[in-house]
Structures are given as C-alpha cells and as structure tokens.
Design a protein around this motif. Structure first.
Motif, PDB file in Angstrom:
ATOM      1  N   ALA A  25      -9.262   0.687  40.831  1.00 26.83           N
ATOM      2  CA  ALA A  25     -10.508   0.948  40.396  1.00 26.83           C
ATOM      3  C   ALA A  25     -10.658   0.583  38.932  1.00 26.83           C
ATOM      4  O   ALA A  25      -9.808   0.705  38.091  1.00 26.83           O
ATOM      5  CB  ALA A  25     -11.373   2.344  40.725  1.00 26.83           C
ATOM      6  N   HIS A  26     -12.041  -0.299  38.461  1.00 27.70           N
ATOM      7  CA  HIS A  26     -12.141  -0.625  36.927  1.00 27.70           C
ATOM      8  C   HIS A  26     -13.641  -0.281  36.854  1.00 27.70           C
ATOM      9  O   HIS A  26     -14.389   0.064  37.698  1.00 27.70           O
ATOM     10  CB  HIS A  26     -11.782  -2.117  37.017  1.00 27.70           C
ATOM     11  N   THR A  27     -13.735  -0.658  35.574  1.00 23.71           N
ATOM     12  CA  THR A  27     -15.128  -0.738  35.153  1.00 23.71           C
ATOM     13  C   THR A  27     -15.249  -1.965  34.525  1.00 23.71           C
ATOM     14  O   THR A  27     -14.342  -2.447  33.694  1.00 23.71           O
ATOM     15  CB  THR A  27     -15.656   0.399  34.158  1.00 23.71           C
ATOM     16  N   VAL A  28     -16.470  -2.565  34.416  1.00 24.94           N
ATOM     17  CA  VAL A  28     -16.853  -3.726  33.470  1.00 24.94           C
ATOM     18  C   VAL A  28     -17.862  -3.128  32.723  1.00 24.94           C
ATOM     19  O   VAL A  28     -19.279  -3.002  33.131  1.00 24.94           O
ATOM     20  CB  VAL A  28     -17.447  -4.629  34.432  1.00 24.94           C
ATOM     21  N   THR A  29     -17.703  -2.972  31.333  1.00 25.23           N
ATOM     22  CA  THR A  29     -18.595  -2.291  30.343  1.00 25.23           C
ATOM     23  C   THR A  29     -18.718  -3.300  29.160  1.00 25.23           C
ATOM     24  O   THR A  29     -17.574  -3.487  28.321  1.00 25.23           O
ATOM     25  CB  THR A  29     -18.031  -0.924  30.113  1.00 25.23           C
ATOM     26  N   SER A  30     -19.790  -3.598  28.645  1.00 26.05           N
ATOM     27  CA  SER A  30     -20.080  -4.211  27.420  1.00 26.05           C
ATOM     28  C   SER A  30     -19.482  -3.410  26.331  1.00 26.05           C
ATOM     29  O   SER A  30     -19.740  -2.268  26.523  1.00 26.05           O
ATOM     30  CB  SER A  30     -21.188  -4.847  27.302  1.00 26.05           C
ATOM     31  N   GLY A  31     -18.923  -4.252  25.290  1.00 24.81           N
ATOM     32  CA  GLY A  31     -18.608  -3.577  24.003  1.00 24.81           C
ATOM     33  C   GLY A  31     -17.201  -3.807  23.872  1.00 24.81           C
ATOM     34  O   GLY A  31     -16.329  -4.364  24.629  1.00 24.81           O
ATOM     35  N   LYS A  32     -16.751  -3.651  22.576  1.00 27.33           N
ATOM     36  CA  LYS A  32     -15.493  -3.854  22.131  1.00 27.33           C
ATOM     37  C   LYS A  32     -14.220  -2.930  22.549  1.00 27.33           C
ATOM     38  O   LYS A  32     -13.156  -3.120  22.921  1.00 27.33           O
ATOM     39  CB  LYS A  32     -15.149  -4.131  20.630  1.00 27.33           C
ATOM     40  N   ASP A  33     -14.900  -1.683  22.572  1.00 28.66           N
ATOM     41  CA  ASP A  33     -14.114  -0.546  23.032  1.00 28.66           C
ATOM     42  C   ASP A  33     -14.967   0.735  23.222  1.00 28.66           C
ATOM     43  O   ASP A  33     -16.064   0.803  22.913  1.00 28.66           O
ATOM     44  CB  ASP A  33     -12.756  -0.316  22.246  1.00 28.66           C
ATOM     45  N   SER A  34     -14.200   1.692  23.514  1.00 27.88           N
ATOM     46  CA  SER A  34     -15.100   3.151  23.971  1.00 27.88           C
ATOM     47  C   SER A  34     -15.697   3.716  22.546  1.00 27.88           C
ATOM     48  O   SER A  34     -16.557   4.470  22.757  1.00 27.88           O
ATOM     49  CB  SER A  34     -14.133   4.210  24.575  1.00 27.88           C
ATOM     50  N   LEU A  39     -21.732   0.543  23.012  1.00 32.17           N
ATOM     51  CA  LEU A  39     -20.957   0.750  24.575  1.00 32.17           C
ATOM     52  C   LEU A  39     -21.956   0.766  25.486  1.00 32.17           C
ATOM     53  O   LEU A  39     -23.052   1.495  25.669  1.00 32.17           O
ATOM     54  CB  LEU A  39     -20.156   2.007  24.442  1.00 32.17           C
ATOM     55  N   GLY A  40     -21.995  -0.273  26.550  1.00 31.32           N
ATOM     56  CA  GLY A  40     -22.554  -0.417  27.651  1.00 31.32           C
ATOM     57  C   GLY A  40     -23.945  -0.933  27.727  1.00 31.32           C
ATOM     58  O   GLY A  40     -24.785  -0.558  28.488  1.00 31.32           O
ATOM     59  N   LYS A  41     -24.482  -1.047  26.426  1.00 30.84           N
ATOM     60  CA  LYS A  41     -25.962  -1.547  26.063  1.00 30.84           C
ATOM     61  C   LYS A  41     -26.297  -2.794  26.797  1.00 30.84           C
ATOM     62  O   LYS A  41     -27.474  -2.856  27.268  1.00 30.84           O
ATOM     63  CB  LYS A  41     -26.160  -1.466  24.651  1.00 30.84           C
ATOM     64  N   VAL A  42     -25.378  -3.655  26.823  1.00 33.90           N
ATOM     65  CA  VAL A  42     -25.732  -5.096  27.678  1.00 33.90           C
ATOM     66  C   VAL A  42     -25.670  -4.576  29.134  1.00 33.90           C
ATOM     67  O   VAL A  42     -26.461  -5.014  29.994  1.00 33.90           O
ATOM     68  CB  VAL A  42     -24.931  -6.195  26.971  1.00 33.90           C
ATOM     69  N   PHE A  43     -24.337  -4.424  29.523  1.00 35.29           N
ATOM     70  CA  PHE A  43     -24.114  -3.921  30.869  1.00 35.29           C
ATOM     71  C   PHE A  43     -23.003  -3.018  31.149  1.00 35.29           C
ATOM     72  O   PHE A  43     -22.169  -2.605  30.185  1.00 35.29           O
ATOM     73  CB  PHE A  43     -23.805  -5.203  31.728  1.00 35.29           C
ATOM     74  N   ASP A  44     -22.956  -2.166  32.395  1.00 35.09           N
ATOM     75  CA  ASP A  44     -22.100  -1.495  32.636  1.00 35.09           C
ATOM     76  C   ASP A  44     -22.116  -1.158  34.101  1.00 35.09           C
ATOM     77  O   ASP A  44     -22.976  -0.535  34.668  1.00 35.09           O
ATOM     78  CB  ASP A  44     -22.373   0.216  31.948  1.00 35.09           C
ATOM     79  N   SER A  45     -21.078  -1.618  34.538  1.00 37.15           N
ATOM     80  CA  SER A  45     -20.704  -1.451  35.997  1.00 37.15           C
ATOM     81  C   SER A  45     -20.731   0.070  36.679  1.00 37.15           C
ATOM     82  O   SER A  45     -21.000   0.305  37.788  1.00 37.15           O
ATOM     83  CB  SER A  45     -19.445  -2.151  36.724  1.00 37.15           C
ATOM     84  N   SER A  46     -20.358   0.700  35.800  1.00 38.95           N
ATOM     85  CA  SER A  46     -20.080   2.331  36.113  1.00 38.95           C
ATOM     86  C   SER A  46     -20.423   3.274  35.072  1.00 38.95           C
ATOM     87  O   SER A  46     -19.827   3.805  34.533  1.00 38.95           O
ATOM     88  CB  SER A  46     -18.483   2.403  36.329  1.00 38.95           C
ATOM     89  N   PRO A  47     -21.961   3.503  35.029  1.00 38.96           N
ATOM     90  CA  PRO A  47     -22.448   4.509  33.923  1.00 38.96           C
ATOM     91  C   PRO A  47     -21.682   5.864  34.553  1.00 38.96           C
ATOM     92  O   PRO A  47     -21.763   6.430  35.381  1.00 38.96           O
ATOM     93  CB  PRO A  47     -23.846   4.493  34.064  1.00 38.96           C
ATOM     94  N   ASN A  48     -21.233   6.394  33.308  1.00 34.58           N
ATOM     95  CA  ASN A  48     -20.805   8.075  33.479  1.00 34.58           C
ATOM     96  C   ASN A  48     -19.537   7.606  34.714  1.00 34.58           C
ATOM     97  O   ASN A  48     -19.239   8.703  35.302  1.00 34.58           O
ATOM     98  CB  ASN A  48     -21.624   8.851  33.938  1.00 34.58           C
TER      99      ASN A  48
END
Length: 86
Positions: A25-34, A39-48
């Motif tokens: 499993a993975h996430t696709v999360t906008s941002g450079k790093d955590s 972080l996640g403001k543009v898109f986040d496949s897996s919020p929380n």
C-alpha cells in the motif's frame, strides 16, 4: 519502485490517475515531505492514512491551477514525484 513518469506534465483541467502497481500500500500526498506546511492541501489519496491506496487501486486528481505540485508517499517518503501543470 517509484512514480513513473516523473515529472508528469499536464495542462490546467487535466486529471491525473495514479495506479498502485506495487505489492504494498501507498499514499499519493501533495507536499515535499511530511513536514511541509501545505501537506495534503492540493490532494491526498489517504487522509489520516485511511484508506491506503492498496495494490491495483487508483487515485485521481483534477488540476485546476498552473504550477508545480510535488508529491510523495507518506509510508515511503523517498518515493517522491512532481506534477507540472501549465
């Protein structure tokens, strides 16, 4: 395995589909790093982290503004990518 192609070049209004071709499993999360304040403001496949992007699953995002959008996997932070929207 990492993101392919990287970078992804799209136009405003295009939708990008990510497909998990890995066996974990993975996430696709906008941002450079955590620690990125955006972080996640543009898109986040897996919020929380729920649900994670399981093998063979897809995640889509429509890009509505020009610019560069870095992204990464929150579970595997060395998996980094970039979407260039023009």
């Amino acid at each position: 395995k990492a993101w392919t192609p990287n970078p992804v070049n799209v136009k405003v209004g295009d939708t990008v589909t990510w497909t998990n071709d890995d066996n974990q499993a993975h996430t696709v999360t906008s941002g450079k790093d955590s620690s990125d304040p955006d972080l996640g403001k543009v898109f986040d496949s897996s919020p929380n982290f729920n649900p994670l992007l399981a093998p063979k699953q897809t995640f889509q995002h429509k890009f509505t503004a020009a610019g560069e959008v870095p992204y990464f996997c929150q579970l595997h932070p060395t998996m980094i990518g970039n979407v260039v929207v023009s």
